[in-house]
Write an enzyme that holds these catalytic residues in place. Structure first.
Site, PDB file in Angstrom:
ATOM      1  NE  ARG A  45      -8.317  -9.639  -5.255  1.00  0.00           N
ATOM      2  CZ  ARG A  45      -9.558  -9.221  -5.059  1.00  0.00           C
ATOM      3  NH1 ARG A  45     -10.490  -9.421  -5.983  1.00  0.00           N
ATOM      4  NH2 ARG A  45      -9.883  -8.574  -3.954  1.00  0.00           N
ATOM      5  CE  LYS A 105      -3.788  -2.372   0.098  1.00  0.00           C
ATOM      6  NZ  LYS A 105      -3.199  -3.617  -0.357  1.00  0.00           N
ATOM      7  CD  GLU A 138      -4.160   4.441   3.701  1.00  0.00           C
ATOM      8  OE1 GLU A 138      -5.405   4.599   3.589  1.00  0.00           O
ATOM      9  OE2 GLU A 138      -3.479   3.804   2.889  1.00  0.00           O
TER      10      GLU A 138
END
Length: 582
Positions: A296, A117, A204
């Site tokens: 994906r 991330k 975050e």
């Protein structure tokens, strides 16, 4: 360019069947793998070849070496990872590359970068895309706590603790200021290690009441990137999507900016294959922030296929063969609105507890215009204990919003699933809710609309194989709060029952008999025999599906017996410990 002739599907269930269908259309041999406990899997009936890879539930589907060896032995040209399991494993993609087997997905290096991330956020910054403020991976111990505290001092609460290698809504914890930072960091690391075999976490800033919007992209090896529009995935439980809509209801300027941002991120990352760029959006201002890239096929890719007419799996295969995209952005047309709901064998009234072990006694599915079903359910199907509880994905399409919602309601009502409890009644309740009908919802929808859980359970009457459905009175089926003393006769009856409801487990807890409300693994026992407990004390920590559940004391007393220890697997209703009330 290498023509693919044989594909091993490194997955199971609904997604394996989805991939098999496209392979058959392309005249490609489909190899399905399975674990011994999955030997009656519905998807196996449609494969050209099937191979049992082991008898360890879940573990064998994650065994890279075993899957590569099987692909070689079957002379597979390529492997399709589906979603879940190894689909986001850069190590698996790299192992395929080293073995000379095509991986139907992005290159391993790209997966590794976007799987972090922190690195993904750096890529977005280079592409000029706004990102949510966050830290790098926090170092272990006091240094990590200090760095997290400094970030919170600078940006304020609330914040999100996230697994750096996370995905699929797992490994996420929200801190609003009241929690113990040290304890939550340790728990987040533990969850990340369990879910991803990687205990790195970062922080975050939490965006209040955002919408969760994602953009589907396709990219070939030659730098051509197109977007296939947006999806609104805001309606979630525990950060995992329940209902998805394409396209998202965005102002034209915001939608265009997000489409361009997704393409820019894909190009900056040198992305190849199908992927999804995810954003958080402020519903009041239209401001958006980059969240992550899913490397994906997504569970909800179906709604994009419904509004574009494209087969995303087909294009994944063509791109893996080395073909260039045979269309440009201007050739993609978006028609109507599509909604997907995941029909799971779960009880929303009981914290979405899976109905593992139950059988489907009767199954009738809906049909008609604008209906698509992707699933593995059939009459006699047994809900697996080791795997997820998805039965079937219902996807509906309509020309405009109101028609699509009405079609969704009609299709949900046309289902007859007798045996396990399902999420169907919850979706019907959502369809009747005003804000959903007005298409105004965010990621806090389930928490701010608790009334949608006040639905009555359907009651089925089966006469000569015909299912008659009636709605029970709400007072008969809605969750109850336990109250009042427990009678001796009632307690003895409950102690003898083999199968307990959540309400009955709560009654026993008030009598000091602590039974497990979920199927899971004991990760911590906080007390020993003889310890004094008070109402509200944490007794035991259970882990299931990467989520932790605290078992709380409902009575004051002293621990008289402890029947489990860390590492034990428990089922619903198993006795965990006994408390002698005082």
């Amino acid at each position: 360019m290498k023509k693919i002739k044989k594909v091993l599907i490194a997955n199971r269930g609904e997604v394996a069947l989805r991939i098999i269908r496209t392979l058959k259309e392309l005249d490609i041999t489909a190899i399905a793998i399975y674990e011994k406990s999955d030997s009656d899997g519905y998807y196996l009936r449609f494969a050209d070849e099937t191979v049992m890879i082991g008898n360890q539930p879940v573990k064998d589907y994650l065994d890279v070496e075993k899957i590569i060896r099987t692909a070689r032995e079957c002379n597979a040209d390529a492997v399709h990872p589906g979603y879940g399991f190894l689909s986001e494993s850069a190590a698996f993609a790299e192992a395929c590359e080293k073995s000379g087997i095509l991986f139907i997905g992005p290159p391993s290096g790209v997966m590794r970068d976007l799987g972090s991330k922190v690195i993904a956020r750096e890529i977005a910054v280079r592409a000029g895309i706004p990102t949510v403020p966050g830290t790098e991976s926090l170092p272990p111990g006091p240094d990590g706590i200090a760095l997290a505290a400094a970030f919170i001092d600078r940006h304020g609460y609330p914040v999100m603790l996230k697994a750096t290698a996370g995905g699929g809504g797992r490994g996420i914890r929200r801190l609003s200021g009241r929690e113990d930072l040290k304890e939550l960091l340790e728990r987040a690391r533990s969850e990340a290690r369990l879910a991803f075999n990687d205990d790195r976490v970062h922080i975050e800033k939490a965006i209040e009441h955002p919408r969760h919007i994602e953009i589907q992209v396709l990219a070939d090896r030659y730098g051509n990137v197109v977007h296939l529009g947006s999806r609104d995935c805001s309606i979630q439980r525990r950060h995992q999507k329940l209902l998805e809509i394409a396209p998202a209801n965005l102002p034209a300027g915001t939608a265009e900016a997000m489409h361009s941002a997704a393409v820019a991120v894909a190009k900056e990352a040198r992305y190849v294959s199908a992927g999804t760029v995810e954003f958080l959006v402020d519903p009041r201002t239209g401001e958006f922030w980059f969240l992550e890239v899913n490397t994906r096929l997504q569970v909800e890719h179906t709604v994009t296929e419904m509004i574009t007419g494209l087969d995303i799996v087909r294009h994944q295969i063509h791109i893996a063969e080395g073909r260039a995209l045979d269309f440009g952005q201007e050739q993609i047309r978006f028609n109507g609105i599509a909604i997907e709901v995941r029909i799971n064998a779960e009880d929303p009234h009981n914290n979405f507890l899976p109905e593992g072990g139950k059988h489907v006694d009767i199954y009738h599915s809906p049909g008609g215009p604008g209906i698509r079903l992707d699933g593995i359910i059939y009459r006699g199907y047994r809900i697996p204990l080791a795997y997820d509880s998805l039965l079937v994905k219902l996807i509906v399409w309509g020309y405009e919003w109101n028609q699509t919602v009405q079609r969704l309601k009609r299709a949900l009502k046309d289902f007859s699933i007798v045996g396990p409890k399902t999420t169907i009644p919850l979706y019907l309740s959502i369809c009747e809710e005003t804000h959903f009908q007005e298409r105004t919802f965010d990621t806090g929808y389930l928490e701010t609309h608790q009334e949608i859980f006040n639905y009555p359970e359907p009651v089925h009457y089966i006469i000569e194989d015909t299912v008659y459905t009636a709605q029970a009175d709400e007072s008969e089926t809605a969750p109850e709060k336990a109250a009042g003393p427990v009678g001796k006769e009632e307690l003895l009856l409950l102690m003898e029952k083999k199968h307990l409801t959540a309400h009955e487990i709560e009654i026993l807890a008030r009598a000091g008999v602590i039974r497990s409300p979920i199927k899971g693994k004991v990760t911590k026992v906080a007390l020993e025999i003889g310890d004094v407990v008070l109402v509200g004390d944490i007794l035991i920590d259970l882990e299931a599906m990467k989520m932790h559940t605290h078992i709380i004391a409902e009575v004051d007393g002293r621990v008289s017996d402890v029947l489990v220890e860390p590492g034990d697997n428990v089922d619903v209703g198993d006795t965990l410990l006994l408390i002698q009330a005082t």
